[in-house]
Design a protein around this motif. Structure first.
Motif, PDB file in Angstrom:
ATOM      1  N   GLY A   1       0.844  -1.132   0.057  1.00 35.72           N
ATOM      2  CA  GLY A   1      -0.024   0.141   0.145  1.00 35.72           C
ATOM      3  C   GLY A   1       0.896   1.283   0.080  1.00 35.72           C
ATOM      4  O   GLY A   1       0.403   2.485  -0.623  1.00 35.72           O
ATOM      5  N   ALA A   2       1.991   1.320   0.581  1.00 33.01           N
ATOM      6  CA  ALA A   2       2.892   2.261   0.526  1.00 33.01           C
ATOM      7  C   ALA A   2       3.191   2.931  -0.858  1.00 33.01           C
ATOM      8  O   ALA A   2       3.470   3.927  -1.112  1.00 33.01           O
ATOM      9  N   ALA A   3       3.312   1.779  -1.813  1.00 31.74           N
ATOM     10  CA  ALA A   3       3.385   2.435  -3.052  1.00 31.74           C
ATOM     11  C   ALA A   3       1.956   2.742  -4.024  1.00 31.74           C
ATOM     12  O   ALA A   3       1.981   2.926  -5.177  1.00 31.74           O
TER      13      ALA A   3
ATOM     14  N   SER B   1       7.795   9.178   6.481  1.00 33.28           N
ATOM     15  CA  SER B   1       8.832   8.665   5.321  1.00 33.28           C
ATOM     16  C   SER B   1       7.829   7.486   4.832  1.00 33.28           C
ATOM     17  O   SER B   1       7.518   6.622   5.557  1.00 33.28           O
ATOM     18  N   ASN B   2       8.027   7.542   3.310  1.00 31.17           N
ATOM     19  CA  ASN B   2       7.406   6.374   2.421  1.00 31.17           C
ATOM     20  C   ASN B   2       8.565   5.252   2.618  1.00 31.17           C
ATOM     21  O   ASN B   2       8.116   4.015   2.432  1.00 31.17           O
ATOM     22  N   LEU B   3       9.705   5.290   3.102  1.00 38.78           N
ATOM     23  CA  LEU B   3      10.559   4.133   3.258  1.00 38.78           C
ATOM     24  C   LEU B   3      10.469   3.421   4.703  1.00 38.78           C
ATOM     25  O   LEU B   3      10.271   2.275   4.747  1.00 38.78           O
TER      26      LEU B   3
ATOM     27  N   VAL C   1       4.901  20.672   2.740  1.00 40.61           N
ATOM     28  CA  VAL C   1       4.732  19.357   3.817  1.00 40.61           C
ATOM     29  C   VAL C   1       4.496  18.189   2.734  1.00 40.61           C
ATOM     30  O   VAL C   1       3.415  18.297   2.158  1.00 40.61           O
ATOM     31  N   ASP C   2       5.209  17.192   2.395  1.00 37.30           N
ATOM     32  CA  ASP C   2       4.719  16.004   1.884  1.00 37.30           C
ATOM     33  C   ASP C   2       3.973  15.201   2.653  1.00 37.30           C
ATOM     34  O   ASP C   2       4.391  14.537   3.501  1.00 37.30           O
ATOM     35  N   GLY C   3       2.775  15.100   2.200  1.00 33.36           N
ATOM     36  CA  GLY C   3       1.823  14.251   2.939  1.00 33.36           C
ATOM     37  C   GLY C   3       1.441  13.161   2.077  1.00 33.36           C
ATOM     38  O   GLY C   3       0.222  12.230   2.604  1.00 33.36           O
ATOM     39  N   VAL C   4       2.238  12.435   1.218  1.00 35.23           N
ATOM     40  CA  VAL C   4       1.606  11.593   0.193  1.00 35.23           C
ATOM     41  C   VAL C   4       1.734  10.340   1.095  1.00 35.23           C
ATOM     42  O   VAL C   4       0.544   9.515   1.048  1.00 35.23           O
ATOM     43  N   HIS C   5       2.634   9.914   1.951  1.00 38.18           N
ATOM     44  CA  HIS C   5       2.669   8.684   2.528  1.00 38.18           C
ATOM     45  C   HIS C   5       1.611   8.780   4.018  1.00 38.18           C
ATOM     46  O   HIS C   5       1.431   7.906   4.271  1.00 38.18           O
TER      47      HIS C   5
HETATM   48  C1  PLP Z   1       6.421  10.069   0.425  1.00 44.73           C
HETATM   49  C2  PLP Z   1       6.237  10.487  -1.165  1.00 44.73           C
HETATM   50  N1  PLP Z   1       6.248  11.608  -1.409  1.00 44.73           N
HETATM   51  C3  PLP Z   1       6.282  11.691  -2.987  1.00 44.73           C
HETATM   52  C4  PLP Z   1       5.721  10.552  -3.834  1.00 44.73           C
HETATM   53  C5  PLP Z   1       5.543  11.012  -5.273  1.00 44.73           C
HETATM   54  O1  PLP Z   1       4.243  11.097  -5.382  1.00 44.73           O
HETATM   55  P1  PLP Z   1       3.721  11.018  -6.800  1.00 44.73           P
HETATM   56  O2  PLP Z   1       3.765   9.638  -7.459  1.00 44.73           O
HETATM   57  O3  PLP Z   1       2.230  11.424  -6.674  1.00 44.73           O
HETATM   58  O4  PLP Z   1       4.548  12.006  -7.673  1.00 44.73           O
HETATM   59  C6  PLP Z   1       5.756   9.501  -3.214  1.00 44.73           C
HETATM   60  C7  PLP Z   1       5.449   8.210  -3.977  1.00 44.73           C
HETATM   61  O5  PLP Z   1       5.497   7.077  -3.903  1.00 44.73           O
HETATM   62  C8  PLP Z   1       5.886   9.260  -1.899  1.00 44.73           C
HETATM   63  O6  PLP Z   1       5.693   8.035  -1.129  1.00 44.73           O
END
Ligand code: PLP
Length: 412
Positions: free
Chosen positions: A31-33, A175-177, A200-204
């Motif tokens: 799911g993180a991906a 962190s996505n990692l 702020v990167d809220g993607v993860h």
């Molecule tokens: C924490 C984080 N930031 C940024 C991104 C990049 O997102 P996008 O694919 O929408 O460019 C990702 C993608 O995996 C992510 O996990």
């Protein structure tokens, strides 16, 4: 299967039944991906095309539908992240594309000798666009260090990099990692004290929390719908419209100069945005006991989901840590339910391929967390294996992972 969350029952089976892709018998620990999408999102996308939708601004119904979908999507995202005003919600294809766009726009406000701060914890999408813009404008770039033992991003270390010329801090909320959740509020407020803004990167972070922009103190907050049950090609930057008003990105002369439209290049992806609306509605219903406004239902549902996935995540992390030959990165004090590990004597790619052959979806490498991979000493060595759980994950999936890794570790 139901999980008791306080007095509420989080019905994982009922949630999973809404996701056609999850019925394939595999363990979806990726799911993180990106998450899979529920039927309501598939239907919303398909229905938009079936009914007919046209570009905005024409005097016929299909065009009005396009306008209405965009307005609904801005309101839905404002509910999701707690943005006070939907006019501060900017859409773009990906977080990466939007960050480049905002970096280029903010660059025009910087002067040579100014400074920016980025971190080792971040996905490269919240590092490189800023570094490249800063280099173009003659700024100094400071990089806040992660503690490689804990994967923590110490607030004092970031604060020490701030000075009177700091213009921006680009910081991930998770962190996505490795899943580390730094103290965003402390860092954004320290940034504000020196007159710097925060991106702020809220993607993860978004799929694992009930986001509240005001509480985070984020000037800009980025997220991507494909990480929270929505479609691809629908990413967001949310900000105060007043802040957006002061920025002037390059744009085509005939295109609208209004906010937020001036940040959106070309035609919006109406069907995907209909999918975003459906995804937010779905998230608000994860707990069917949730009541009140959509924002209130999101709070109830995402908190219940959070308790469920944290319990699973803790079991996954503890289980992996107990397997001989597993090196688990971290632990930070606060994290999303995400594990990053190596298995002695096996390349991460080999581990992920073997797990895949056993029906388990997970990732290997370093997931674009370029600086973090370097800080952990893993960039040249294939990175690690990443497994993550989310609101639709189950005990059975975690068991399958732990059994398979234990078998690999003992050579069975
Ligand atoms: C924490 C984080 N930031 C940024 C991104 C990049 O997102 P996008 O694919 O929408 O460019 C990702 C993608 O995996 C992510 O996990």
């Amino acid at each position: 299967m139901s999980v008791i969350v306080g007095v509420v029952v989080f019905d994982v089976a009922a949630v999973r039944a809404q996701y056609p892709a999850l019925g394939d018998g595999r363990a979806w620990l990726d799911g993180a991906a990106g998450t899979q999408v529920p039927q309501v999102v598939i239907d919303a996308v398909a229905q938009t095309y079936r009914t007919g939708v046209s570009n905005q601004g024409a005097p016929f119904e299909a065009s009005s539908r396009g306008t209405e979908i965009v307005a609904q999507a801005r309101r839905a995202v404002a509910d999701l992240v707690g943005a006070a005003d939907p006019r501060g919600v900017v859409f773009g294809p990906t977080m990466t594309a939007l960050t480049y766009r905002f970096a280029a726009a903010l660059q025009t406000t910087w002067r040579e000798g100014d400074e920016i701060v980025v971190t080792q914890l971040d996905h490269d999408a919240n590092v490189r666009p800023w570094v490249q813009a800063a280099r173009r404008a003659g700024l100094t770039v400071r990089i806040a260090a992660v503690d490689p033992q804990t994967t923590e991003l110490p607030v004092d270390g970031v604060r020490a990099l701030f000075g009177e010329r700091t213009r921006l801090v680009a910081l991930t909320a998770a962190s996505n990692l490795v899943g580390t959740c730094p103290d965003v509020t402390a860092i954004t407020s320290a940034a504000r004290e020196v007159g710097a803004i925060s991106f702020v990167d809220g993607v993860h972070h978004t799929p694992h929390s009930h986001v509240d922009l005001a509480a985070l103190g984020a000037d800009f907050y980025a997220t991507s719908a494909y990480k929270w049950a929505g479609p691809h090609l629908a990413a967001v930057v949310a900000a105060d419209p007043g802040l957006l008003q002061g920025l002037h990105p390059d744009r085509l002369l005939p295109s609208p100069d209004t906010v937020p439209e001036r940040f959106e290049l070309g035609t919006n992806p109406f069907a995907s945005l209909a999918g975003v609306v459906a995804a937010v509605t779905h998230l608000a219903q994860l707990d069917d006991a949730a009541r009140g406004t959509q924002r209130e239902r999101l709070a109830t549902s995402l908190r219940a989901a959070g308790v469920h996935e944290d319990a699973l995540g803790n079991r996954m992390l503890a289980g992996l840590a107990a397997i001989p030959k597993v090196t688990l990165y971290g632990p930070p004090s606060r994290r999303t339910p995400t594990a990053y590990f190596r298995l002695e004597g096996r390349a991460p790619a080999e581990v992920a391929e073997t797990l895949s052959a056993r029906g388990i979806n997970c990732w290997h490498g370093y997931a674009y967390a370029w600086e973090l991979a370097e800080a952990l000493g893993l960039r040249g060595s294939g990175g690690g294996v990443r497994t993550s759980v989310n609101f639709y994950s189950t005990d059975a999936e975690v068991n399958r992972l732990l059994d398979a890794v234990a078998e690999l570790a003992t050579g069975r």
